[in-house]
Design an enzyme around this catalytic site. Structure first.
Site, PDB file in Angstrom:
ATOM      1  N   ARG A  51      38.786  35.955  41.217  1.00  0.00           N
ATOM      2  CA  ARG A  51      39.089  35.569  39.845  1.00  0.00           C
ATOM      3  C   ARG A  51      40.567  35.693  39.481  1.00  0.00           C
ATOM      4  NH1 ARG A  51      34.017  36.774  40.104  1.00  0.00           N
ATOM      5  NH2 ARG A  51      34.906  38.361  41.446  1.00  0.00           N
ATOM      6  N   THR A  52      41.161  36.837  39.808  1.00  0.00           N
ATOM      7  CA  THR A  52      42.523  37.049  39.321  1.00  0.00           C
ATOM      8  C   THR A  52      43.464  36.006  39.934  1.00  0.00           C
ATOM      9  OG1 THR A  52      42.029  39.380  39.081  1.00  0.00           O
ATOM     10  CG2 THR A  52      44.350  38.767  39.017  1.00  0.00           C
ATOM     11  N   LYS A  80      54.705  42.247  59.371  1.00  0.00           N
ATOM     12  CA  LYS A  80      55.777  42.580  60.318  1.00  0.00           C
ATOM     13  C   LYS A  80      56.544  43.815  59.862  1.00  0.00           C
ATOM     14  CE  LYS A  80      56.761  37.680  61.261  1.00  0.00           C
ATOM     15  NZ  LYS A  80      57.789  36.654  60.982  1.00  0.00           N
ATOM     16  N   ARG A 101      49.378  41.420  43.495  1.00  0.00           N
ATOM     17  CA  ARG A 101      48.339  42.449  43.660  1.00  0.00           C
ATOM     18  C   ARG A 101      48.629  43.200  44.949  1.00  0.00           C
ATOM     19  NH1 ARG A 101      41.956  41.608  43.051  1.00  0.00           N
ATOM     20  NH2 ARG A 101      42.661  41.827  40.907  1.00  0.00           N
ATOM     21  N   HIS A 129      45.532  47.411  35.787  1.00  0.00           N
ATOM     22  CA  HIS A 129      45.234  45.975  35.927  1.00  0.00           C
ATOM     23  C   HIS A 129      45.405  45.326  34.548  1.00  0.00           C
ATOM     24  CE1 HIS A 129      43.642  42.278  37.258  1.00  0.00           C
ATOM     25  NE2 HIS A 129      42.550  42.679  37.889  1.00  0.00           N
TER      26      HIS A 129
END
Ligand code: NCD
Length: 304
Positions: A51-52, A80, A101, A129
């Site tokens: 969703r986000t 890396k 995120r 959030h």
């Protein structure tokens, strides 16, 4: 240049303005179709998301802009060993705004300190959030008509649930909010949220392990998933995961106008047989998430 790392980066007035823009987008979508033409959103997702990430992407596309980015750390140079700081500097050369995120608490803040474009925290570990909170506030305001005067119960993983931490922080700035904290002993709200937010702002709260007893008192029930990825061992997760399952029987004593929310994804916390109950609001939240993110992108990019 503004970023959004914690929900308190926005004043109550600014949140009200975002909600009113989101409501206008819902009413008049055509007005907004070209607002972000030639602008690019970079979605940097170092952790899973449906969703986000997709709502950020859909939001930018509906504003006439474009999107770039990655949806797992493994496909970026993080694999890396590149730092968040260098990633932020790099992406600042290619995009106009970042939604990030990350599994590490504070990573979006580090990105903000190194980027030359606005950074939005799309979830940092078990911490915060803020854009889910904007989604939740828009939903509450549309369903209840106000962000003041209600009793809300948070149920499930209050320890690791970042959506819970951010929403409680946001609600502490409104009037006459009562909070039920419903969780197993092991998953209680962290003391930093309890002390720095609830106690400091004199918010009335009750801590309990009993969902059934709390339900009849609630105007809003905010269910959450047990955050498996933040557990140290699988045994604890398995023991706690199905502790609270909302079923139609448990709603027998609930208010007629209860608003049932969940940030999703749901695992077992809400029986699908509740989805058609008029009190189920979790898929409305999903849709609201796109509109409030459109409003947020406009604000941070300073588009008129
Ligand atoms: C939440 C999250 O990522 O914190 N999901 C979301 O963004 N809507 C909740 C969760 O994962 O349980």
């Amino acid at each position: 240049m503004r970023s959004l790392i914690n929900i308190t980066d926005l004043s109550v007035e600014e949140i009200e303005e975002l909600i009113s823009v989101a409501n206008d987008i819902i009413a008049n979508p055509e007005k907004y179709r070209e607002k972000c033409r030639y602008k690019k959103l970079a979605a940097l997702f170092f952790e899973p998301s449906t969703r986000t990430r997709l709502s950020f992407e859909a939001a930018m596309l509906e504003l006439g802009g474009s999107v770039l980015g990655f949806s797992e750390a493994q496909s970026s140079s993080a694999a890396k060993g590149e730092s968040v700081a260098d990633t932020a500097k790099t992406v600042s050369c290619y995009a106009d705004i970042i939604a990030m995120r990350h599994p590490k608490e504070g990573a979006p803040m580090v990105a903000m300190m190194n980027a030359s474009i606005p950074v939005i925290n799309a979830g940092d570990g078990g911490h915060n959030h803020p854009t889910q909170t904007l989604t939740d506030l828009l939903t509450i305001s549309r369903e209840k008509g106000s962000l003041n005067n209600f009793t809300i119960g948070f149920c499930g993983d209050l320890k690791f649930g970042r959506t819970v931490h951010s929403l409680i922080t946001a609600l502490s700035r409104y009037e006459n909010i009562k909070i039920y904290l419903i969780s197993p002993e092991e998953l209680k709200l962290p003391s930093y949220v309890k002390n720095d937010v609830l106690k400091k702002n004199n918010i009335e709260y009750i801590q309990t392990t009993n969902l059934e007893e709390a339900i009849p008192n609630l105007d809003i029930l905010y269910m959450t998933r047990v955050q498996r990825e933040r557990f140290f061992n699988e045994e604890d997760y398995l023991r706690l995961k199905d502790r609270y399952i909302l079923t139609p029987e448990k709603l027998i004593g609930a208010k007629e106008d209860l608003c049932i929310m969940h940030p999703l994804p749901r695992v077992n916390e809400i029986s699908p047989s509740i989805d058609n109950d008029k009190r189920a609001c979790y898929f409305k939240q999903v849709l609201n998430g796109k509109f409030i993110r459109m409003a947020l992108i406009l604000k941070l990019l300073e588009v008129e």
